[in-house]
Design a protein around this motif. Structure first.
Motif, mmCIF file in Angstrom:
data_model
loop_
_atom_site.group_PDB
_atom_site.id
_atom_site.type_symbol
_atom_site.label_atom_id
_atom_site.label_comp_id
_atom_site.label_asym_id
_atom_site.label_seq_id
_atom_site.Cartn_x
_atom_site.Cartn_y
_atom_site.Cartn_z
ATOM 1 N N ALA A 166 11.087 6.581 10.041
ATOM 2 C CA ALA A 166 12.309 7.369 9.858
ATOM 3 C C ALA A 166 13.197 7.226 11.086
ATOM 4 N N ARG A 167 14.384 7.763 10.960
ATOM 5 C CA ARG A 167 15.273 7.912 12.116
ATOM 6 C C ARG A 167 15.205 9.393 12.483
ATOM 7 N N ASN A 168 14.787 9.692 13.715
ATOM 8 C CA ASN A 168 14.679 11.073 14.162
ATOM 9 C C ASN A 168 16.069 11.701 14.144
ATOM 10 N N ALA A 169 16.223 12.837 13.469
ATOM 11 C CA ALA A 169 17.524 13.478 13.301
ATOM 12 C C ALA A 169 18.106 13.976 14.616
ATOM 13 N N THR A 170 17.273 14.277 15.587
ATOM 14 C CA THR A 170 17.751 14.779 16.868
ATOM 15 C C THR A 170 18.088 13.655 17.832
ATOM 16 N N SER A 171 17.180 12.709 17.994
ATOM 17 C CA SER A 171 17.364 11.646 18.986
ATOM 18 C C SER A 171 18.076 10.413 18.437
ATOM 19 N N GLY A 172 18.037 10.241 17.128
ATOM 20 C CA GLY A 172 18.607 9.040 16.527
ATOM 21 C C GLY A 172 17.710 7.822 16.639
ATOM 22 N N GLN A 173 16.573 7.966 17.293
ATOM 23 C CA GLN A 173 15.641 6.858 17.482
ATOM 24 C C GLN A 173 14.837 6.609 16.214
ATOM 25 N N ILE A 174 14.486 5.331 15.993
ATOM 26 C CA ILE A 174 13.579 4.987 14.898
ATOM 27 C C ILE A 174 12.180 5.387 15.349
ATOM 28 N N VAL A 175 11.488 6.140 14.504
ATOM 29 C CA VAL A 175 10.139 6.595 14.812
ATOM 30 C C VAL A 175 9.203 6.119 13.715
ATOM 31 N N ALA A 176 7.990 5.793 14.101
ATOM 32 C CA ALA A 176 6.979 5.336 13.140
ATOM 33 C C ALA A 176 5.648 5.943 13.539
ATOM 34 N N LYS A 177 4.858 6.299 12.538
ATOM 35 C CA LYS A 177 3.577 6.933 12.813
ATOM 36 C C LYS A 177 2.634 6.695 11.644
ATOM 37 N N ALA A 178 1.406 6.396 11.971
ATOM 38 C CA ALA A 178 0.357 6.313 10.962
ATOM 39 C C ALA A 178 -0.363 7.652 10.928
ATOM 40 N N GLY A 179 -0.652 8.124 9.733
ATOM 41 C CA GLY A 179 -1.442 9.332 9.595
ATOM 42 C C GLY A 179 -0.669 10.487 9.003
ATOM 43 N N SER A 180 -1.417 11.452 8.549
ATOM 44 C CA SER A 180 -0.858 12.652 7.954
ATOM 45 C C SER A 180 -0.600 13.688 9.030
ATOM 46 N N MET A 181 0.131 14.696 8.666
ATOM 47 C CA MET A 181 0.373 15.834 9.555
ATOM 48 C C MET A 181 0.782 17.009 8.694
ATOM 49 N N ASP A 182 0.751 18.191 9.274
ATOM 50 C CA ASP A 182 1.175 19.363 8.506
ATOM 51 C C ASP A 182 2.699 19.450 8.513
ATOM 52 N N THR A 183 3.246 20.384 7.767
ATOM 53 C CA THR A 183 4.694 20.485 7.610
ATOM 54 C C THR A 183 5.418 20.699 8.942
ATOM 55 N N PRO A 184 4.985 21.638 9.799
ATOM 56 C CA PRO A 184 5.698 21.805 11.070
ATOM 57 C C PRO A 184 5.673 20.538 11.937
ATOM 58 N N ALA A 185 4.547 19.851 11.977
ATOM 59 C CA ALA A 185 4.456 18.624 12.777
ATOM 60 C C ALA A 185 5.340 17.532 12.178
ATOM 61 N N LEU A 186 5.396 17.442 10.854
ATOM 62 C CA LEU A 186 6.251 16.457 10.197
ATOM 63 C C LEU A 186 7.719 16.754 10.495
ATOM 64 N N ALA A 187 8.105 18.020 10.400
ATOM 65 C CA ALA A 187 9.488 18.406 10.701
ATOM 66 C C ALA A 187 9.841 18.065 12.145
ATOM 67 N N GLU A 188 8.935 18.314 13.054
ATOM 68 C CA GLU A 188 9.173 17.987 14.464
ATOM 69 C C GLU A 188 9.288 16.480 14.664
ATOM 70 N N PHE A 189 8.405 15.717 14.049
ATOM 71 C CA PHE A 189 8.426 14.262 14.138
ATOM 72 C C PHE A 189 9.771 13.710 13.642
ATOM 73 N N LEU A 190 10.308 14.335 12.602
ATOM 74 C CA LEU A 190 11.554 13.875 12.004
ATOM 75 C C LEU A 190 12.788 14.447 12.700
ATOM 76 N N GLY A 191 12.575 15.343 13.676
ATOM 77 C CA GLY A 191 13.690 15.938 14.411
ATOM 78 C C GLY A 191 14.419 17.014 13.645
ATOM 79 N N LEU A 192 13.716 17.713 12.772
ATOM 80 C CA LEU A 192 14.307 18.772 11.964
ATOM 81 C C LEU A 192 13.973 20.137 12.556
ATOM 82 N N ALA A 193 14.785 21.111 12.209
ATOM 83 C CA ALA A 193 14.430 22.482 12.533
ATOM 84 C C ALA A 193 13.187 22.844 11.724
ATOM 85 N N ARG A 194 12.396 23.719 12.229
ATOM 86 C CA ARG A 194 11.172 24.121 11.514
ATOM 87 C C ARG A 194 11.496 24.603 10.116
ATOM 88 N N PRO A 195 10.658 24.225 9.126
ATOM 89 C CA PRO A 195 10.934 24.664 7.752
ATOM 90 C C PRO A 195 10.728 26.156 7.570
#
Length: 195
Positions: A166-195
């Motif tokens: 994805a492109r991190n919404a906060t930094s604009g950087q392309i981010v890549a990750k293998a593995g699952s995560m919970d919703t708050p961690a996914l939102a943080e990874f994507l640069g979103l406000a907490r759901p």
């Protein structure tokens, strides 16, 4: 494509830190064919084939390469649901973990409502029921798309699924990750406000 062997560790014996289904063998993709993280987003936008879930008109797109037989992919699907009102996910099936992966991926891609089909499939898989029943008869174009997605996963240098780009919404950087995560961690990874 050479035959691959993959290990699927049963959830009951999986350490908490292991959040992906990993392959046993190293990738056979030549280094020159590898996709660097900076180019991963544009490459997946151009080449990955799958189905879209979430906010279809969102400017932010998240690509997820997943195997229909991967329980960690199921957990990521569940974790992504609260974010569907904010961003668009493209779920691109790969065939890594066994003989059911390709037919189930094809069934999901061909479903009249892929999001509904994916939800039912993931619930079945997490309940230990094996997921969606799928036909062994797969249209050639769908089979080719899933095999191309699998090759993309290799070219990305990914060692496991799910694989998120994805492109991190906060930094604009392309981010890549293998593995699952919970919703708050996914939102943080994507640069979103907490759901």
């Amino acid at each position: 494509m050479t035959t691959r062997r993959f290990a699927l560790t049963f959830l009951a014996t999986t350490p908490l830190w292991l959040t992906a289904c990993s392959k046993e063998e190293a990738s056979s993709v030549p280094t020159a064919s590898r996709i660097e993280t900076a180019q991963a987003f544009d490459t997946l936008a151009a080449e990955a084939k799958g189905f879209t879930a979430g906010a279809l008109m969102s400017a932010q797109t998240v690509y997820v390469l997943f195997d229909p037989q991967c329980p960690h992919c199921s957990h990521l699907w569940e974790a992504s649901l609260p974010l569907h009102t904010k961003i668009k996910f493209v779920w691109a099936p790969v065939a890594l973990l066994g003989p059911k992966s390709l037919p189930q991926g094809a069934a999901l891609m061909q479903a009249a409502n892929p999001v509904e089909a994916m939800g039912a499939h993931e619930k079945s898989l997490l309940a230990g029921q094996g997921g969606t029943a799928a036909s062994a008869s797969i249209p050639a174009d769908i089979e080719a798309a899933i095999k191309a997605n699998t090759l993309l996963l290799d070219r990305l240098g990914a060692e496991s699924v799910p694989y998120i780009v994805a492109r991190n919404a906060t930094s604009g950087q392309i981010v890549a990750k293998a593995g699952s995560m919970d919703t708050p961690a996914l939102a943080e990874f994507l640069g979103l406000a907490r759901p």
